[in-house]
Scaffold this motif. Sequence first.
Motif, PDB file in Angstrom:
ATOM      1  N   GLN B  76      17.431  -8.067   8.041  1.00  0.00           N
ATOM      2  CA  GLN B  76      16.863  -8.727   6.985  1.00  0.00           C
ATOM      3  C   GLN B  76      15.411  -8.353   6.706  1.00  0.00           C
ATOM      4  N   LEU B  77      14.562  -7.989   7.604  1.00  0.00           N
ATOM      5  CA  LEU B  77      13.245  -7.588   7.672  1.00  0.00           C
ATOM      6  C   LEU B  77      12.689  -6.314   8.020  1.00  0.00           C
ATOM      7  N   ILE B  79      13.052  -4.794  10.600  1.00  0.00           N
ATOM      8  CA  ILE B  79      12.544  -4.439  11.867  1.00  0.00           C
ATOM      9  C   ILE B  79      13.435  -3.697  12.641  1.00  0.00           C
ATOM     10  N   ILE B 139       6.097  -5.303  14.685  1.00  0.00           N
ATOM     11  CA  ILE B 139       6.617  -6.502  15.310  1.00  0.00           C
ATOM     12  C   ILE B 139       6.976  -6.675  16.770  1.00  0.00           C
ATOM     13  N   LEU B 183      -1.452 -10.708  12.898  1.00  0.00           N
ATOM     14  CA  LEU B 183      -0.150 -10.958  12.572  1.00  0.00           C
ATOM     15  C   LEU B 183      -0.163 -10.850  10.738  1.00  0.00           C
ATOM     16  N   VAL B 184      -1.264 -11.520  10.307  1.00  0.00           N
ATOM     17  CA  VAL B 184      -1.004 -11.572   8.755  1.00  0.00           C
ATOM     18  C   VAL B 184      -1.195 -10.311   8.276  1.00  0.00           C
ATOM     19  N   ILE B 187       2.005  -8.283   8.341  1.00  0.00           N
ATOM     20  CA  ILE B 187       2.700  -8.959   7.064  1.00  0.00           C
ATOM     21  C   ILE B 187       2.257  -8.222   5.756  1.00  0.00           C
ATOM     22  N   ALA B 188       1.125  -8.272   5.645  1.00  0.00           N
ATOM     23  CA  ALA B 188       0.672  -7.623   4.484  1.00  0.00           C
ATOM     24  C   ALA B 188       1.036  -6.227   4.454  1.00  0.00           C
ATOM     25  N   TYR B 190       3.330  -4.774   5.670  1.00  0.00           N
ATOM     26  CA  TYR B 190       4.847  -4.821   5.438  1.00  0.00           C
ATOM     27  C   TYR B 190       5.113  -4.892   3.961  1.00  0.00           C
ATOM     28  N   MET B 191       4.472  -5.867   3.193  1.00  0.00           N
ATOM     29  CA  MET B 191       4.529  -6.112   1.755  1.00  0.00           C
ATOM     30  C   MET B 191       4.264  -4.841   1.087  1.00  0.00           C
ATOM     31  N   LYS B 192       3.362  -3.987   1.566  1.00  0.00           N
ATOM     32  CA  LYS B 192       2.879  -2.675   1.120  1.00  0.00           C
ATOM     33  C   LYS B 192       4.012  -1.727   1.059  1.00  0.00           C
ATOM     34  N   PHE B 196       8.248  -2.110   9.011  1.00  0.00           N
ATOM     35  CA  PHE B 196       7.166  -2.421  10.168  1.00  0.00           C
ATOM     36  C   PHE B 196       7.033  -0.814  10.952  1.00  0.00           C
ATOM     37  N   PHE B 210      -8.255  -3.839   0.506  1.00  0.00           N
ATOM     38  CA  PHE B 210      -7.070  -4.277   1.131  1.00  0.00           C
ATOM     39  C   PHE B 210      -7.439  -3.428   2.523  1.00  0.00           C
TER      40      PHE B 210
END
Lengths: 474, 506
Positions: B76-77, B79, B139, B183-184, B187-188, B190-192, B196, B210
């Motif tokens: 799903q993610l 990973i 992750i 961690l944040v 995730i950021a 990952y958004m780009k 992962f 950024f």
Amino acid sequence: MAILPELSLLTAALAFFVLSLSKKLDPDKVKNTAIFFGIVTFVASLIAHGQETMMFFNSYSIDAYSQLFKVMIGFGIGVSLIFGQNLKDIDINVRPEYYMFLFLCGLGLMMLVSSVELISLFVSLELSSFALYILVPMRDDQTGVRVQMEAGIKYILFGVIATGFMLFGMSYIFGLTGTTYLKDIIPALQQISSQPAVIFAVVMVMIGFFYKLAVFPMHFWVPDIYQGASNETTGFIATVPKLGAVALLIRFITLLPEGSPFIVNLFIVLALGSMFYGNLCALVQKDVKRMLGFSGIAHAGFIVLGLLTMNETGYATAIYYISGYVVMNLACFLVLCNVSQKGENLNVEDLNGLHKRQPVLAFIFAVSLFALAGIPPFVGFMGKFMLLTNALQPMELKYIVLVVMAAFNTAIAIYYYLSLVRAAYTTDPEDRPDVEVDNFTQMVGVVLVLIIIIMGTLPSKLVAFAGTAVKTIM
Amino acid sequence: MDNLIINEGFPLLSFLIFFPLFGAVVLLFFSGENFAKYWTLLITSLTACISIPLVTGFDLTTSKYQFAEAHSWIPQLNINYILGVDGISILLVMLTTIIMPFCVLASWTYIKTRIAQFMVCLLIMEAAMLGVFVALDFILFYILWEFMLIPMYLLIAIWGGPRKIYASIKFFLYTLAGSILLLVAIIALYMKNGSFFIPDMMWQNYSTTFQVLVFLSFALAFAIKVPMFPFHTWLPAAHVEAPTAGSVILASVLLKMGTYGFLRFCLPITPEATFLIAPYILWLSIAGIIYGGLTALAQSDMKKLIAYSSVGHMGFVTLGIFVLNKQGIEGAIIQMINHGVTTGALFICVGMIYERTHSRELRSATGVGKFMPWYVTFLAFFSLSSFGFPGTNSFIGEFLILAGTFEADTTLALAAIPGAVLAAAYMLRMLQKIVWGGTDNPDQSYLKDLNFREIITLTPFLIFVFWIGLGPQPFLDLMNESVVELLKNLDGWQLQHQNVANVIIQ
């Protein structure tokens, strides 16, 4: 067959009603009956899983979503009956009644997650709530301070106020749409979704469930009730009803227009308020149950974090998180209920030297606390990580702030969880006696630990499943 | 995924992670004290032996990730379970596997209570540490990075010294608080990127803001782990209170994770921010070198002295990394290994004295040279190595780092020199006190010299001290290709952006 779990709970309640009529009660018999029905309920919920039908004039929906929650509720009831089997602080004369109300509460919750009509929903919610209100003051009066009475009164008064809000909101929904069926309400509300009255009505209804979930600012009942109720009752209150609350919050939030900025902002405030309030208050607690109560408020904030994204992934993750939370909390209370010698409340020092007094319990306790604190590879971390990932998806400033603040809360929380681990693992028992636990309870505890680890390392199946379940109600 | 050389045969890296874990699980069920010791020694030694093919089979001609394994984990993610080693991580992996059996030997008689549980913690630590160095999915990396806190916390909190509660909680809170922003940032990223996978995140065109934000989130986590001045305050407490094996793991492996993080993540993922922020980090490193040296000079507690010397040595490592040239980075990696070997050995030495005198005070260990000749011989070599005496391993590392620094900035290099002198001052002071002491030495005649087990424990460290000191070329060869590739990318990046800047200015 579709309502087998409900029927088994009803049978259990009736059986205990009959049992309560007998003059001479055998504690073992009462206990075994309760465990038996607890397991039967869980098995029944598994059997009824996967069924789909509508019942009772379409006000009662058996679907993937409700059945998923019923399995979790059945599991919670079964486990809490097993570890709370000794009911150390409940008089033998009221134990059948205690179990009767407990099963009725479970029945109410199961009906709640299946209800798709406002009236039946309200009736099931009240059934589950009132049964709980009565469980709280059933505690024996060991201390003579009568904290359980205070807790009971507080619980019922606050509960009724929350219900009042909810009824008020429901009346608005009915007034706006002219129907009490959720499936008719959704399209009707969508047509007038720009009206502030819609948001007002839905938020009012949600307040009732926020109360159950203990989201700031509807959290105020938590510390006193957790402390006042007996350990076993708290273990139940802290876990199973929250499943019902999350199920219904998701049902109601899907009524709202997607991405409404007011709702998102409101939820951000609620989430952050819950996390900071819960974690900061928990830092100074001495009573373990009270501490877990505050930690529960903080965790409720994380659930709201999943809801406010208003997308399928968010709801699925919220379901994953609450199911994980229930398992972790059950494991914690399993330990607390059994460490407590006569059913008294435990302070942090009372856990000293648990690693010597009962190594298995100490291990279960440590794992569940690290999981609650959100340390990998346990379920608490995976849940938090997924919630944060989903909340950061829009990459806007307010979401970034929210995620950073939520992450900070993880660091705050670790301190009080660690203080419990420290007591259990690094101190000497001094003159505290060994803890006796039967093998069955230990086994259940180890199973909970395994679930915590497996859910944390292999979450994909469960999240995918929750996602498909959520899709059926959207 | 084209920068992976997939290992089709035996999954060596997974085995290295899961084998100690398997050992730990076995110990949960069989917890006899002697069994626990021998079993853990067996498991860690086997892990060390099994890791040797990593070096013998290592392809020196490529900068790709070797022995790689890739499996889907959480689709799903996006990973994945991806492992691999390259020139930057191979030495750290080897350091970890080789040092663990000696940690077990060093705690053979030191640990007297709850031995089986202690060994479980050691084995779990080993699994997590190896995982951190070989993980190529962010992750997976983060999970192991955080998970490591639990066994390390228990090592300090249960088997530690008198202030163990304070030290362990400080360690846990500090490291955890540092890594939440990590961690944040993950995730950021990952958004780009939508993935992962770490190499996918490297050398991408992120905006400057950024990059700076991500760099700072990374840097906080890694700077606390290193620890860089002024984030070092958890280190003396944790080092002093931890049992010998805990101190060794902490000094030899855990601290390296911070500098490894800088090399693996900060430089390739946020190159622009690296160029922007490097000067500040360089001066913080200088501050760490001088501060660590001065503070170490004033300590009367041997473990504290070595702990503060670690702050200084790790300052050299970050200095080497952020001068961003070949000598600097190669020196930094070598120095990471050196510090692991030398400081680990010094902590074991202090632990041996502590077992005999039950005190870490320098005063109560003065003048033992007469009664423990073997011991002071070892101690002398490790002390010499610690301040970079020519012929020992640290000389190579510090020399390369200083050479790189001179190439980059003479002022900076001159500022670092006093650190090297201070190192000699505090180490020689300690050595003098322990070997000869003064006229008022306490009665040390009851002390027994090292036994066979202790000599076995220390000898390999000594071998590495001289091996790296006299023949460092094999070690440099291992990392060469990866470092060159890293710098080539970095220079390419800088050139490209200078061109863009020039075009804009014109």
